[in-house]
Design a protein around this motif. Structure first.
Motif, PDB file in Angstrom:
ATOM      1  N   LEU A  53      -3.021  42.249  21.969  1.00  0.00           N
ATOM      2  CA  LEU A  53      -2.886  40.870  22.386  1.00  0.00           C
ATOM      3  C   LEU A  53      -1.372  40.645  22.106  1.00  0.00           C
ATOM      4  O   LEU A  53      -0.600  40.088  23.060  1.00  0.00           O
ATOM      5  N   THR A  54      -0.791  40.941  20.931  1.00  0.00           N
ATOM      6  CA  THR A  54       0.382  41.112  20.612  1.00  0.00           C
ATOM      7  C   THR A  54       1.375  41.860  21.903  1.00  0.00           C
ATOM      8  O   THR A  54       2.334  41.251  22.290  1.00  0.00           O
ATOM      9  N   LEU A  55       1.119  42.859  22.059  1.00  0.00           N
ATOM     10  CA  LEU A  55       1.761  43.755  23.015  1.00  0.00           C
ATOM     11  C   LEU A  55       1.829  43.270  24.371  1.00  0.00           C
ATOM     12  O   LEU A  55       2.637  43.539  25.244  1.00  0.00           O
ATOM     13  N   SER A  56       0.486  42.668  24.663  1.00  0.00           N
ATOM     14  CA  SER A  56       0.487  42.299  26.228  1.00  0.00           C
ATOM     15  C   SER A  56       1.403  41.106  26.564  1.00  0.00           C
ATOM     16  O   SER A  56       1.700  40.571  27.526  1.00  0.00           O
ATOM     17  N   VAL A  77       8.240  48.237  19.446  1.00  0.00           N
ATOM     18  CA  VAL A  77       8.079  49.123  18.010  1.00  0.00           C
ATOM     19  C   VAL A  77       8.242  48.132  16.902  1.00  0.00           C
ATOM     20  O   VAL A  77       7.592  48.234  16.105  1.00  0.00           O
ATOM     21  N   THR A  78       9.074  47.032  17.078  1.00  0.00           N
ATOM     22  CA  THR A  78       9.114  46.242  15.912  1.00  0.00           C
ATOM     23  C   THR A  78       7.467  45.540  15.808  1.00  0.00           C
ATOM     24  O   THR A  78       7.333  45.207  14.660  1.00  0.00           O
ATOM     25  N   VAL A 130       7.867  59.339  24.427  1.00  0.00           N
ATOM     26  CA  VAL A 130       6.624  59.148  24.214  1.00  0.00           C
ATOM     27  C   VAL A 130       6.809  58.872  22.609  1.00  0.00           C
ATOM     28  O   VAL A 130       7.219  59.778  21.955  1.00  0.00           O
ATOM     29  N   TYR A 131       6.252  57.716  22.234  1.00  0.00           N
ATOM     30  CA  TYR A 131       6.059  57.363  20.741  1.00  0.00           C
ATOM     31  C   TYR A 131       4.871  56.931  20.371  1.00  0.00           C
ATOM     32  O   TYR A 131       3.986  56.520  20.809  1.00  0.00           O
ATOM     33  N   ASN A 176      16.676  52.192  12.959  1.00  0.00           N
ATOM     34  CA  ASN A 176      17.030  51.119  12.273  1.00  0.00           C
ATOM     35  C   ASN A 176      15.385  50.401  11.721  1.00  0.00           C
ATOM     36  O   ASN A 176      15.418  49.611  10.832  1.00  0.00           O
ATOM     37  N   ILE A 177      14.410  50.707  12.507  1.00  0.00           N
ATOM     38  CA  ILE A 177      13.136  50.190  12.218  1.00  0.00           C
ATOM     39  C   ILE A 177      12.196  51.199  11.497  1.00  0.00           C
ATOM     40  O   ILE A 177      11.993  50.930  10.492  1.00  0.00           O
ATOM     41  N   TYR A 178      12.308  52.390  12.084  1.00  0.00           N
ATOM     42  CA  TYR A 178      11.568  53.563  11.220  1.00  0.00           C
ATOM     43  C   TYR A 178      12.778  54.628  11.087  1.00  0.00           C
ATOM     44  O   TYR A 178      13.042  55.381  11.796  1.00  0.00           O
ATOM     45  N   PRO A 179      13.118  54.638   9.716  1.00  0.00           N
ATOM     46  CA  PRO A 179      14.064  55.743   9.456  1.00  0.00           C
ATOM     47  C   PRO A 179      13.752  57.145   9.510  1.00  0.00           C
ATOM     48  O   PRO A 179      14.298  58.013  10.076  1.00  0.00           O
TER      49      PRO A 179
END
Lengths: 372, 175
Positions: B8-11, B71-72, B98-99, B129-132
């Motif tokens: 839902l969030t990603l959509s 990504v956040t 691809v993550y 800066n989000i995922y070191p």
């Protein structure tokens, strides 16, 4: 007379650990900026034994690549092969006979014990105790003999095939495995008496190198590194594959987050692996070890596939992008120590160098597996 | 549960379009199509995937501009970073980054975020800066594909030699 070297209070110097240093267990280099005995900054330099397995994956056909997986992690090779065959079987819809899957699980768990034993010996040796390594290698030798009798090799196994195995286990193997389990349990008591309770050992590890849950998550740590930080995560339980749901075993989790917790997790894991082997031998079904129907040429349909497995070193992931041809279009190998080692730079800041080396040992590094 | 929430969030990243229809899967059809006319490159959008076949649940292709937002969202939902890699789609003249994300949880949810960029000027924003922990993965992807991660603090060769000016996983790489 030489004039004495005087450092200003805030002056730092650079110390190069490796790439040829016994504490790094392979060709790994850490560039440390030191303030006296304290680490100010560290930069890990990897890639000294990079072999580009992923390119080989694209250039070789699926069966030709089978042997590459065991060249990644030479201590726990079977876990990596397991991930590879599971992925290709899933993608091409090959059904594995139950007996083969049980034997795979038994072999992988024995290999995990062997890997943990070697880590145990080497880790204690890092801390200055030499004899535990000799005891550990003695036990490990039994496993290697057993694995050799079935797979034909002692380290770089190429035992799994798409659909099953290349060789069935015989009565001698089952007998040897049954004898090994009580022997190993007895040895574990010996190890705990010899090492775990040792005051010098504990002082080197207790409260040292705390890793928070948050840090593990940001770096994607797995295996004992995550489980020693209170994260109940084991791919065998969280994302069950193969016949692991059939086995009754626990995932040891410690909440202390220090180097000792990581040690305890691995020591407990040996017992859990023994339980799986024991149950596997009890439940071992009969039947074939290769399926009757198997495609002559492995050509997974077009698509993107992912498989994660729990190896001795953590969550190993493998991604296959297939264009329907006889070679993979792209094969990505996600190695667990790569992520576990990555957090070293941040975690060791402000640590004393001897603590950092003990911490490095507790990460259970296998360098060819990081470099691939 | 988590999967539905994050879906839902990603959509919200793809307001205009309904969920994409699943790609045709049968091998025979694909082969015929490939021989005659290549499939067009995949468009941005969110897809549900069959876990038992593909090994992950959600597959979102975003534009490079949306990447950090996506990504956040995963970071806020406590996902850990599994890996970052690339794929060279030379026929489409595109590179794909691809993550892979997953969670330390028994409520299993694997999410794949992809983004496609032009092969000539491959630049995507960094997520260090989000995922070191993305640091090494991005450096490795830069090594293998020459993809630049804008804002990366230390984008020098990691696995390849320090003077490497080649990118071995590009399909037109000649040793």
């Amino acid at each position: 007379m030489n004039s004495p070297i005087l450092l200003q209070p805030d002056e730092t110097f650079i110390l190069n650990v490796g790439p040829q240093h016994p504490a790094t267990h392979g060709v790994l280099r850490v560039k440390m900026e030191m303030n006296g005995e304290y680490i100010v900054n560290a930069e890990t330099v990897i890639g000294y034994i990079h072999r580009m397995h992923e390119k080989m994956g694209e250039l070789k056909t699926y069966p030709q690549f089978l042997m590459n997986l065991s060249r990644m992690d030479y201590l726990g090779a079977l876990g990596y092969s397991h991930g590879h065959v599971l992925l290709v079987e899933k993608a091409s819809g090959i059904v594995v006979p139950e007996r083969a899957e049980y034997i795979r699980a038994i072999m992988v768990e024995l290999n995990r014990v062997a890997s943990h034993l070697f880590w145990f010996g080497a880790f204690v040796m890092d801390l200055g105790g030499f004899s535990p390594l000799m005891y550990a290698l003695q036990d490990r030798e039994h496993i290697l003999d057993m694995l050799e009798s079935v797979t034909g090799s002692r380290l770089t196994y190429c035992y799994f095939r798409f659909g099953g195995l290349c060789n069935d286990v015989d009565d001698n193997f089952i007998k040897a495995a049954r004898q090994f389990i009580p022997r190993m349990r007895k040895s574990m008591k010996k190890y705990h008496k010899l090492v775990t309770g040792n005051i010098i050992f504990r002082k080197r590890l207790e409260g040292i190198a705390p890793l928070s849950k948050e840090m593990c998550r940001k770096y994607g740590a797995s295996s004992a590194v995550a489980r020693g930080s209170g994260i109940n995560f084991d791919v065998r339980k969280n994302e069950p594959y193969s016949v692991y749901p059939e086995f009754d075993f626990d995932v040891p989790v410690y909440h202390e987050c220090d180097s000792l917790a990581r040690y305890m997790v691995r020591m407990d894991e040996i017992e859990q692996s023994l339980r799986i082997v024991e149950q596997g031998l009890d439940k071992l079904p009969g039947g074939p070890i290769m399926p009757d129907k198997k495609p002559k040429l492995i050509k997974p349909p077009v698509g993107d596939y992912y498989q994660a497995v729990e190896t001795a070193r953590g969550s190993f992931g493998i991604r296959l992008v297939s264009d329907g041809g006889k070679n993979p279009y792209r094969l990505k190998l996600r190695s667990p120590t790569y992520s576990n080692m990555h957090l070293f730079d941040e975690a060791c800041q402000g640590m004393m160098i001897m603590d950092a080396l003990a911490f490095m040992g507790s990460l259970d590094l296998v360098i060819p597996e990081i470099d691939r | 549960m988590i999967c539905e929430k994050i879906q839902l969030t990603l959509s919200s990243l793809f307001p205009e379009s309904a969920p994409l229809p699943p790609e045709p899967e049968s091998a025979g059809d694909e082969k015929d199509k490939k021989a005659k006319s290549p499939l067009p490159p995949r468009q941005d959008g969110l897809m549900e995937r069959e876990y038992l076949v593909h090994g992950y649940h959600l597959d979102a292709q975003v534009s490079p501009a949306q990447l950090v937002t996506a990504v956040t969202m995963l970071d806020e939902a406590e996902f850990f970073i599994e890996s970052i890699t690339g794929v060279d789609w030379i026929k489409d003249n595109q590179l794909e980054v691809v993550y892979d994300f997953s969670r330390y949880d028994f409520d299993l949810c694997r999410v794949v975020i992809r983004t496609r960029i032009d092969r000539k000027s491959p630049v995507v924003p960094t997520i260090t800066n989000i995922y070191p922990g993305a640091n090494w993965h991005e450096r490795e992807t830069h090594d293998f594909f020459g993809i630049k991660f804008a804002g990366h603090p230390h984008l020098i060769p990691l696995l390849l030699p320090e003077d490497a000016d080649f990118h071995p996983l590009l399909k037109d790489f000649k040793a």
